[in-house]
Scaffold this motif. Structure first.
Motif, short mmCIF file in Angstrom:
data_model
loop_
_atom_site.label_atom_id
_atom_site.label_comp_id
_atom_site.label_asym_id
_atom_site.label_seq_id
_atom_site.Cartn_x
_atom_site.Cartn_y
_atom_site.Cartn_z
N MET A 148 0.97 -1.26 -0.31
CA MET A 148 -0.34 -0.08 0.35
C MET A 148 1.14 1.10 0.08
SD MET A 148 -2.99 -0.83 2.60
CE MET A 148 -3.35 1.01 2.70
N LEU A 149 1.67 1.07 0.48
CA LEU A 149 2.90 2.46 1.05
C LEU A 149 3.83 2.86 -0.39
CD1 LEU A 149 4.28 1.54 3.97
CD2 LEU A 149 2.40 3.07 3.80
N PRO A 150 3.87 4.20 -0.60
CA PRO A 150 3.73 4.70 -1.92
C PRO A 150 5.68 4.57 -1.96
CG PRO A 150 2.74 6.24 -1.41
CD PRO A 150 2.82 4.78 -0.23
N ILE A 151 6.93 3.84 -1.31
CA ILE A 151 7.80 3.71 -0.97
C ILE A 151 8.88 3.28 -2.36
CG2 ILE A 151 7.51 3.58 1.16
CD1 ILE A 151 8.01 0.88 1.33
N ASP A 152 10.38 3.68 -1.80
CA ASP A 152 10.93 3.37 -3.17
C ASP A 152 12.28 2.15 -1.96
OD1 ASP A 152 9.99 5.87 -5.21
OD2 ASP A 152 10.83 6.81 -3.05
N ILE A 153 12.74 2.73 -0.71
CA ILE A 153 13.66 2.34 -0.17
C ILE A 153 12.84 1.73 0.85
CG2 ILE A 153 15.65 2.54 0.55
CD1 ILE A 153 15.93 5.46 -1.24
N ILE A 154 13.46 0.68 1.15
CA ILE A 154 13.17 -0.28 2.75
C ILE A 154 14.67 -0.09 3.10
CG2 ILE A 154 12.70 -2.14 3.51
CD1 ILE A 154 10.97 -3.09 1.51
N PHE A 199 9.58 -6.66 -5.26
CA PHE A 199 8.63 -5.10 -5.52
C PHE A 199 9.49 -4.27 -6.33
CE2 PHE A 199 6.65 -7.36 -1.75
CZ PHE A 199 5.18 -7.53 -1.61
N GLY A 200 10.44 -4.31 -6.36
CA GLY A 200 11.66 -2.98 -7.16
C GLY A 200 12.03 -1.77 -6.25
N PHE A 201 12.03 -2.07 -4.90
CA PHE A 201 12.49 -1.54 -3.50
C PHE A 201 14.43 -1.74 -3.76
CE2 PHE A 201 7.91 -3.11 -1.74
CZ PHE A 201 7.69 -1.89 -1.87
N LYS A 202 14.44 -0.74 -3.40
CA LYS A 202 15.77 -0.85 -3.05
C LYS A 202 16.65 -0.71 -1.29
CE LYS A 202 19.80 2.70 -2.19
NZ LYS A 202 20.12 4.05 -2.75
N VAL A 203 17.41 -1.90 -1.50
CA VAL A 203 17.68 -2.42 0.59
C VAL A 203 18.61 -1.98 0.81
CG1 VAL A 203 17.38 -4.05 1.59
CG2 VAL A 203 16.35 -4.78 0.09
N VAL A 204 18.45 -0.58 1.93
CA VAL A 204 19.72 -0.45 2.75
C VAL A 204 20.04 -1.75 4.24
CG1 VAL A 204 20.42 1.25 3.81
CG2 VAL A 204 19.77 2.26 1.26
N ALA A 205 20.91 -1.80 4.32
CA ALA A 205 20.44 -2.64 5.50
C ALA A 205 21.19 -2.09 7.23
CB ALA A 205 21.56 -3.25 5.55
#
Ligand code: C2E
Ligand code: MG
Ligand code: MG
Ligand code: MG
Length: 281
Positions: free
Chosen positions: A194-200, A230-236
């Protein structure tokens, strides 16, 4: 006997509440003084491309340089500032500061450097405040595509429709949205979609387990590949050891932050670091 015991318990409980509200008022007064004396500053923590070690961004983290007490950590005052509404004034200043810094870095040739800042859900949800933020943002002639606004899931969940609407407005202006502390909240896939986000931003509780067991690695690997799906960039977040770094690289996580890669630093140290890394390119 039981009766007096009960009484004592009640009075102890009341004392506790009293103390809490007292501390709350004291803290809120202290924050007010801190605002007047301009004691709040920003530190920056580098965000790194894990495979290459290249600095790709910075996260702005507020620091309270309290006269006499030294640095007070955000976890001790953000919640009070949110409850009293002082967060609005504080975040106004933080946003100005962040945008000015972004502008300066752009002028010095670090245009690709992503700059992230944390936005309280209160500021996102409250109408008058959100309008103020929109105004503030438009004052700066900047390319917003390299500015990331970090929000937490628990924060947007209470008012999901409005949050989604506002995040969409910010995204239309070019900003990127990061979901902070991912894994600590509800983290249900429904919300994620649901959330319009780019990065997790993968929470440090996932990352900084003492010794990452096989099982843990599998979980993180699953989360990272799902996020990529989902197409998100991931930052640990919270990478503290070489082993954690290597594990993250091996499961395909591309970006990260943590004490092992770079601690949050004041602006002079960060600029020195940028200078050195730029010279080495
Ligand atoms: P956050 O946004 O998740 O920020 C990451 C926190 O992890 C920071 O704590 C950072 O110093 C810390 N950290 C970084 N690397 C490591 C590591 O390797 N190990 C460990 N154990 N910790 C690491 P900090 O600066 O104390 O901030 C705490 C929280 O306060 C932030 O969590 C954020 O939610 C909030 N906060 C900070 N600055 C701001 C701000 O300007 N506005 C708002 N609204 N909230 C802020
Ligand atoms: Mg953050
Ligand atoms: Mg976080
Ligand atoms: Mg956090």
């Amino acid at each position: 006997n039981a009766k007096t015991e009960g009484k004592n318990k009640i009075s102890f409980y009341e004392k506790n509440i009293h103390e809490k509200s007292n501390n709350f008022i004291l803290m809120s007064n202290k924050i007010q003084k801190g605002l007047t004396n301009k004691e709040f500053i920003l530190f920056y923590q580098p965000q790194i491309e894990l495979r290459t070690g290249k600095i790709t961004g910075m996260e702005a983290l507020v620091r309270w340089n309290h006269l006499g007490e030294g640095f007070v950590p955000p976890n001790e005052f953000i919640r009070v500032a949110e409850a009293t509404g002082q967060i609005y004034e504080l975040e106004n200043r933080i946003i100005r500061n962040v945008l000015a810094q972004k502008k300066e870095w752009e002028e010095r040739g670090f245009s690709d450097l992503e700059l992230s800042f944390n936005l309280s859900s209160k500021s996102l949800i409250r109408d008058s405040k959100f309008e103020q933020i929109e105004e503030l943002l438009s004052e700066y002639d900047l390319d917003y595509t390299n500015i990331v606004i970090e929000i937490t899931e628990t924060a947007v969940i209470s008012n999901i429709d409005l949050a989604v609407e506002r995040l969409n407005i910010l995204r239309e202006k070019g900003f990127k949205i990061a979901l902070d502390d991912f894994g600590t909240g509800f983290s249900s896939l429904t919300y994620l979609m649901m959330l319009p986000i780019d990065i997790i931003k993968l929470d440090k509780s996932y990352v900084c387990m003492k010794n990452m067991e096989d099982k843990d690695i599998h979980i993180i690997k699953f989360v990272v590949s799902l996020a990529h799906e989902f197409g998100f960039k991931v930052v640990a977040e919270g990478i503290e050891t070489k082993e954690q770094l290597e594990n993250l690289i091996s499961i395909g996580c591309e970006y990260g932050q943590g004490f092992f890669l770079g601690i949050p630093m004041d602006i002079d140290s960060i600029n020195a670091l940028l200078q050195v890394t730029a010279a080495n390119l």
